[in-house]
Design a protein around this motif. Structure first.
Motif, PDB file in Angstrom:
ATOM      1  N   ASP A  25       0.826  -1.210   0.000  1.00 59.52           N
ATOM      2  CA  ASP A  25       0.000   0.000   0.000  1.00 59.52           C
ATOM      3  C   ASP A  25       0.861   1.260   0.000  1.00 59.52           C
ATOM      4  OD1 ASP A  25      -2.313  -1.534   0.007  1.00 59.52           O
ATOM      5  OD2 ASP A  25      -2.693  -1.270   2.161  1.00 59.52           O
ATOM      6  N   PHE A  26       1.894   1.265   0.841  1.00 63.10           N
ATOM      7  CA  PHE A  26       2.789   2.418   0.907  1.00 63.10           C
ATOM      8  C   PHE A  26       3.481   2.640  -0.441  1.00 63.10           C
ATOM      9  CE2 PHE A  26       3.906   2.802   5.754  1.00 63.10           C
ATOM     10  CZ  PHE A  26       2.603   3.155   6.026  1.00 63.10           C
ATOM     11  N   ALA A  28       2.448   1.838  -3.439  1.00 66.58           N
ATOM     12  CA  ALA A  28       1.477   2.394  -4.383  1.00 66.58           C
ATOM     13  C   ALA A  28       1.248   3.876  -4.111  1.00 66.58           C
ATOM     14  CB  ALA A  28       0.165   1.616  -4.304  1.00 66.58           C
ATOM     15  N   GLU A  29       1.157   4.229  -2.832  1.00 64.22           N
ATOM     16  CA  GLU A  29       0.952   5.624  -2.470  1.00 64.22           C
ATOM     17  C   GLU A  29       2.148   6.495  -2.857  1.00 64.22           C
ATOM     18  OE1 GLU A  29      -0.476   8.067   1.479  1.00 64.22           O
ATOM     19  OE2 GLU A  29      -0.975   5.939   1.279  1.00 64.22           O
ATOM     20  N   LEU A  30       3.323   5.894  -2.880  1.00 65.65           N
ATOM     21  CA  LEU A  30       4.546   6.619  -3.232  1.00 65.65           C
ATOM     22  C   LEU A  30       4.878   6.539  -4.730  1.00 65.65           C
ATOM     23  CD1 LEU A  30       6.707   5.563  -0.168  1.00 65.65           C
ATOM     24  CD2 LEU A  30       5.810   7.864  -0.647  1.00 65.65           C
ATOM     25  N   LEU A 109       5.131   6.040   6.302  1.00 63.73           N
ATOM     26  CA  LEU A 109       5.201   6.296   4.863  1.00 63.73           C
ATOM     27  C   LEU A 109       6.409   7.183   4.554  1.00 63.73           C
ATOM     28  CD1 LEU A 109       3.711   6.012   2.079  1.00 63.73           C
ATOM     29  CD2 LEU A 109       2.565   8.151   2.660  1.00 63.73           C
ATOM     30  N   THR A 127       8.105   8.101 -10.989  1.00 57.71           N
ATOM     31  CA  THR A 127       6.997   7.525 -10.231  1.00 57.71           C
ATOM     32  C   THR A 127       5.845   7.213 -11.170  1.00 57.71           C
ATOM     33  OG1 THR A 127       6.100   9.702  -9.743  1.00 57.71           O
ATOM     34  CG2 THR A 127       7.594   8.739  -8.107  1.00 57.71           C
TER      35      THR A 127
END
Length: 129
Positions: A25-26, A28-30, A109, A127
């Motif tokens: 999850d982290f 993907a968020e980054l 995060l 990214t």
């Protein structure tokens, strides 16, 4: 106009399912793409042998408390960037891996973003959008 570069793929070597899900999850968020999860030593060595990732987040202790040093040795021999993850406060890394980035569990995060910045040379690791 050139095609956009793919986002970096990060292999997660972690034996705790909840932690690996959080890391996915982290990532993907980054703006990173998880390239898979390996929980045990043999599985991790096989994943490294197959490739298909840009960097690795490597838990120090894998299934059954087995140290991940053989994986670290293989990654270093292949020139693949990686960081250790550990919940141990008194961790002693092998001499060959002193100075490698270390992500202390539990982490945020922001801490993961800092570790990724150490592993990824900016021009070659865009990214995901």
């Amino acid at each position: 106009m050139p095609a956009p570069l793919p986002c970096p793929a990060i292999l997660i070597v972690e034996d705790e399912a909840l932690i690996s899900l959080m890391v996915e999850d982290f990532l993907a968020e980054l703006g990173r793409r998880p390239a898979g999860v390996a929980a045990g030593l043999d599985e991790a060595l096989a994943a490294v042998g197959q490739g298909g990732f840009d960097a690795v987040l490597l838990d120090v202790n894998l299934e059954g408390g087995v140290p991940s040093w053989p994986v670290a040795d293989l990654l270093a021999a292949r020139g693949i960037p990686f960081a250790f993850m550990s919940g141990g406060l008194d961790l002693a890394l092998p001499a060959a891996h002193q100075g490698r980035p270390l992500l202390a569990k539990p982490f945020t995060l922001a801490a993961l973003a800092d570790i990724l910045a150490m592993l990824e040379p900016a021009p070659s690791f865009p990214t995901c959008s």
